[in-house]
Design an enzyme around this catalytic site. Structure first.
Site, short mmCIF file in Angstrom:
data_model
loop_
_atom_site.label_atom_id
_atom_site.label_comp_id
_atom_site.label_asym_id
_atom_site.label_seq_id
_atom_site.Cartn_x
_atom_site.Cartn_y
_atom_site.Cartn_z
CD GLU A 64 64.94 2.84 15.63
OE1 GLU A 64 65.87 3.23 16.25
OE2 GLU A 64 64.81 2.90 14.36
N GLY A 99 72.46 -3.58 18.21
CA GLY A 99 73.87 -3.02 18.59
C GLY A 99 73.56 -1.62 19.58
CB ALA A 100 74.14 1.18 20.13
CG MET A 101 67.63 3.43 20.77
SD MET A 101 67.24 3.07 18.93
CE MET A 101 66.42 4.78 18.66
CG ASN A 151 67.37 5.99 22.96
OD1 ASN A 151 66.26 5.47 22.62
ND2 ASN A 151 68.21 5.40 23.85
CG HIS A 196 75.25 3.98 13.28
ND1 HIS A 196 75.10 3.82 11.83
CD2 HIS A 196 74.22 3.83 13.77
CE1 HIS A 196 73.97 3.69 11.59
NE2 HIS A 196 73.15 3.56 12.84
CD GLU A 197 73.66 3.73 17.22
OE1 GLU A 197 72.61 4.33 17.44
OE2 GLU A 197 73.87 2.55 17.06
CD GLU A 236 69.05 3.25 11.38
OE1 GLU A 236 70.43 3.36 11.39
OE2 GLU A 236 68.53 3.69 12.39
#
Ligand code: ZN
Length: 877
Positions: A127, A268-270, A272, A304-305, A327
């Site tokens: 992303e 922060g993080a993703m 996938n 969140h992820e 988001e």
């Protein structure tokens, strides 16, 4: 080299792709410097596209190795390939297979986009548009494909091979030292959700059984040797999975869920699909290395992820203008989760603090943009507080307006109707309009209009008739490209409070205006509510729970604010009244006025009442408004040093006035129990640290002694670092010794050293530039690691207001130089750092001139990335 000014992308130009890619089969032969990627794409013409258009795939820094169409190598005159793209002209069949081999060098990838190396492992970040750095593709979120990924590597180099979806096959390659794994993800997804990981990782894993009885293996993978810090993340993941089932009826949908923590990560993080990749800052925690705030951050980001699995992955975005669709909604969901897991009012206060410090600051300057922008040059610059935090506030307002039951029905409808699609904000809103029967057309303005609305309130009481007339007005300041604003739909939760704290009846002459929960909807420029039957003059408690992301200006006296501070039944407004009083004191101090003892007395009473039964809340009340918040309140001709000094003076006065209470609190809140990160224990530590900080303001010698003792005796990072933070503000030997002891204790732990870098970068002293130069030479520092850069330079620019804004301009120069040095290596991080200048226009003239000069110097540099060039350009517009 010249600066690449990226072309403007416009929402109104959206059109569907000319081709679709139904399946993607990747074969990735991992190698540190020459990874071979073989991609087999099954393509067909999009019925919604142009019938005769050529096939244009995006690339970025790619080297083409071979290309074949339906198994036959493509003649060179039929295609055009360069590192930035691949175009196939000429007649193409209605559907066909394209096989493309590219070679990429993960070790040379310092942008941390696409396939790169971190801590000796392979990982990816796609992303927003990183997949095109792996293979040529229709790299946009409305192209959904089913992926099968085969990974091959030296067994010793990468014993663990992960990709999206479920593992279907793995084994050794006969006659050698290599092995492979094949992963299949049955859920069609856009390329930005692709991920792979290869390397040596330690794992903690567990089975999770979903509400309907499906067994899922959930696993957290961390770099070798960090396994003992992964337990909390796993726990947070389980709680998140359960919460989404109860709160939204959403279950997980694959056989495995993998989380990989890496030490080099831009964000922060993703999220996938099935393979979240995290900045390890949001995974690793132990009582000795992480503060309570770190634990809370891990809980939030893990949630969140995970929540993105439905809001983002199952339903994704049609185009990047719709970024807030995933988001804003997912931030709303993670905030709700943390509110349920912890204290709802305290979480609300913390979230509003972040919103104001980040989003209001962004929204009041040159980088202001709508939650759904209409244009962009560089999408990576739109992962902003506005898209995320204001985006979440819009969803919260929506729930407030239509009510929780209709909101839930609307969410159910959204999941049902748009599952498996790439959706828009209009799609989203249509579900709530249908579920509630309300027309949301005017409300949708929140996505379009930038800037923070200002709501002013004034009241008039007529004793003879017991009538109170409350007039509310709204206006939104101009923002870039939007000089004239329309009125917004602003939900204002309100109540009327009597002087001794009782809730007064809310009978209005116009029945429709205030509902039984006290909600009034201001959707015109101005409105007056007439309350009748009031036995006494009321104090209005407005915007309860921060029911809308606006600036409220109410003409309340100090005494009226004290009534709210003591008695408001809404904890958010109780806290807000304290903050408003504190801000008034600080501003009075700046004008050289004497400030009375009212606030100190109020705080004293407050502590007596709340310190023991709600310490987390008390800590929020005791923490003074930040310098940045005060600057924004003042709004123009800002001299950060004057604000700093006035705030310090108020802190000293309060600390001295409350010293006996604070000392007693600090002693009483010491715990003999073993550390636990739960919210109640964290609340006590938070109040203990806040009390120590305030005490050290009023009684520095005593504060220093207590802080030094706490630093030595602490058995957890929250108290150890809390003490160090107090010591850091007191120049002298004790401070330097504590800093040195901390660095030596944690010399092998970069994440802890980040706290040490950040703390020092924030010291508001003239000599700070020398200290920063020295820290930049520290062996643990590296310009290649985003966490290090953020800790040192990011903290300086964002938290050290007096020194970043030095009147000699050297703070600005330091950041400008750092941005320019970083840009060739990692443009995303460089651009992010440059946003520190986002409030330069409200400075007093001398500083404003120096800030502008630094910005102009950056903007005039040759060879800037599109990322930095975009931020510099918009900041100067
Ligand atoms: Zn997100």
């Amino acid at each position: 080299m010249r600066t690449e000014t990226a072309p403007i992308v416009r929402l109104e130009d959206y059109r569907p792709t000319d081709f679709l890619i139904d399946t993607v089969a990747l074969d990735v032969i991992l190698d540190p410097t020459a990874t071979m990627v073989r991609a087999e794409l099954s393509l067909r013409r999009n019925p919604d596209g142009r019938a005769d258009a050529p096939l244009v795939l995006q690339g970025d820094e790619l080297t083409l190795h071979s290309i074949a169409l339906d198994g036959t190598p493509l003649a060179t005159e039929l295609y055009l390939a360069d590192p930035q793209g691949l175009t196939i002209r000429g007649p193409l069949p209605a559907s066909f297979n394209l096989t493309v081999e590219t070679v990429v060098n993960p070790s040379a990838n310092t942008k941390l986009m696409g396939l790169y190396r971190s801590g000796g492992n392979y990982c990816t970040q796609c992303e927003a548009d990183g997949f095109r750095r792996i293979t040529y593709f229709l790299d946009r979120p409305d192209v959904l494909s089913v992926y099968t990924t085969r990974l091959e590597a030296e067994r010793d180099d990468a014993p663990l091979l992960l990709a999206n979806g479920n593992l279907v096959e793995s084994g050794d390659i006969p006659g050698g030292s290599r092995h492979y794994a094949v992963w299949h993800d049955p859920h069609p997804k856009p390329a930005y959700l692709f991920a792979l990981v290869g390397g040596t990782l330690d794992t903690v894993a567990e089975d999770f059984v979903t509400a309907s009885g499906r067994k899922v293996e959930i696993a957290i993978h961390v770099e070798a040797g960090k396994r003992d810090r992964a337990a909390y993340a796993l726990d947070a993941l389980k709680r998140s999975m359960r919460w989404d089932e109860t709160a939204f009826g959403r279950e997980y949908d694959l056989d495995v869920f993998n989380v990989v923590a890496v030490s080099d990560f831009n964000m922060g993080a993703m999220e996938n699909k099935g393979l979240n990749i995290f900045n390890d800052k949001y995974v690793l925690a132990s009582s000795d290395t992480a503060t309570d705030a770190d634990y809370a951050g891990i809980e939030t980001v893990i949630a969140h992820e995970y929540f993105h699995n439905w809001t983002g992955n199952r339903i994704t975005c049609r185009d990047w203008f719709q970024l807030c669709l995933k988001e804003g909604l997912t931030v709303f969901r993670d905030q709700e989760f943390s509110s349920d897991e912890r204290s709802r009012p305290v979480k609300r206060i913390a979230d509003v603090r972040t919103l104001r410090t980040q989003q209001f600051a962004e929204d009041s300057g040159p980088l202001s943009h709508p939650v759904r922008p209409r244009t962009y040059r560089e999408i990576n610059n739109f992962y902003t507080a506005t898209v995320y935090e204001k985006g979440a506030e819009i969803v919260r307002m929506l729930r407030g307006l239509i009510g929780a039951p209709a909101f839930r029905r609307g969410m159910d409808l959204y999941f049902e109707r748009f599952d498996g699609t790439a959706a828009t904000i209009e799609d989203f809103l249509s579900c709530f309009a249908e579920a509630s029967g309300q027309d949301l057309a005017h409300f949708a303005q929140w996505y379009e209009q930038a800037g923070t609305p200002v709501v002013t309130a004034s009241g008039e009481y007529e004793a003879a008739s017991g009538t109170y007339r409350l007039t509310l007005r709204q206006s939104t300041p101009p923002t870039p490209g939007q000089p004239i604003k329309k009125p917004m739909v602003i939900p204002i939760a309100l109540g009327l409070v009597g002087v001794s704290g009782e809730a007064l009846p809310m009978v209005t002459t116009n029945e429709a205006s205030v509902d039984e929960d006290g909600l009034f909807v201001l959707d015109t420029d101005a409105a007056t509510i007439t309350f009748t039957g009031l036995p006494e003059q009321p104090v209005p408690s407005l915007l309860r729970g921060f029911s809308a992301p606006v600036r409220l200006e109410a003409t309340l006296s100090d005494d009226e604010l004290l009534v709210l501070f003591r008695h408001d039944s809404d904890p958010f407004n109780q806290w807000q009244a304290g903050q408003t009083l504190a801000t008034r004191h600080i501003r009075a101090m700046m004008r050289g006025e004497r400030v009375g003892a009212t606030f100190g007395e109020g705080l004293g009473h407050f502590l007596d009442r709340y310190a023991t039964n709600d310490p987390a809340f008390a800590a929020q009340v005791l923490a003074l408004p930040s310098e940045a918040d005060i600057a924004r309140e003042i709004g123009r001709d800002i001299n950060p040093t004057a604000i700093h000094e006035a705030r310090l003076a108020v802190k000293r006065a309060l600390g001295a006035e409350l010293a006996p209470r604070l000392k007693a609190l600090h002693a009483a809140l010491r715990s003999a129990d073993a550390y636990s990160p739960d919210a109640a224990s964290a609340g006590r530590r938070s109040l203990r640290n806040t009390a120590l900080d305030l005490l050290a303001g009023g009684a520095p010698a005593e504060g220093e002694t207590l802080a030094a003792a706490q630093f030595d005796q602490a058995d957890n990072m929250t108290e150890r670092f809390g003490a160090l933070a107090v010591l850091a503000l007191i120049p002298g030997q004790a401070r330097e010794e504590a800093l040195a002891a901390f660095a030596s204790r944690y010399r092998d732990n970069p994440l802890v050293l980040d706290k040490w870098f950040a703390l020092q970068a924030g010291i508001p002293e003239e000599a700070i530039l020398d200290r920063i130069a020295e820290l930049a030479r520290h062996p643990a520092f590296s310009m290649g690691n985003p966490n290090r850069v953020r800790s040192l330079y990011g903290s300086f620019a964002m938290t050290n207001a007096t020194q970043f804004n030095r009147d000699d301009g050297r703070g600005y120069d330091l950041i400008a130089d750092t941005v320019l040095a970083l840009d060739p290596r990692n443009p995303q991080i460089a651009a992010r750092l440059l946003t520190a200048f986002r409030t330069w226009r409200i400075l007093e003239p001398v500083r404003r001139g120096k800030a502008e000069a630094a910005l102009r110097r950056v903007a005039a540099t040759q060879g800037l990335s599109p990322d930095v060039s975009d931020i510099a350009g918009r900041s100067l517009d």
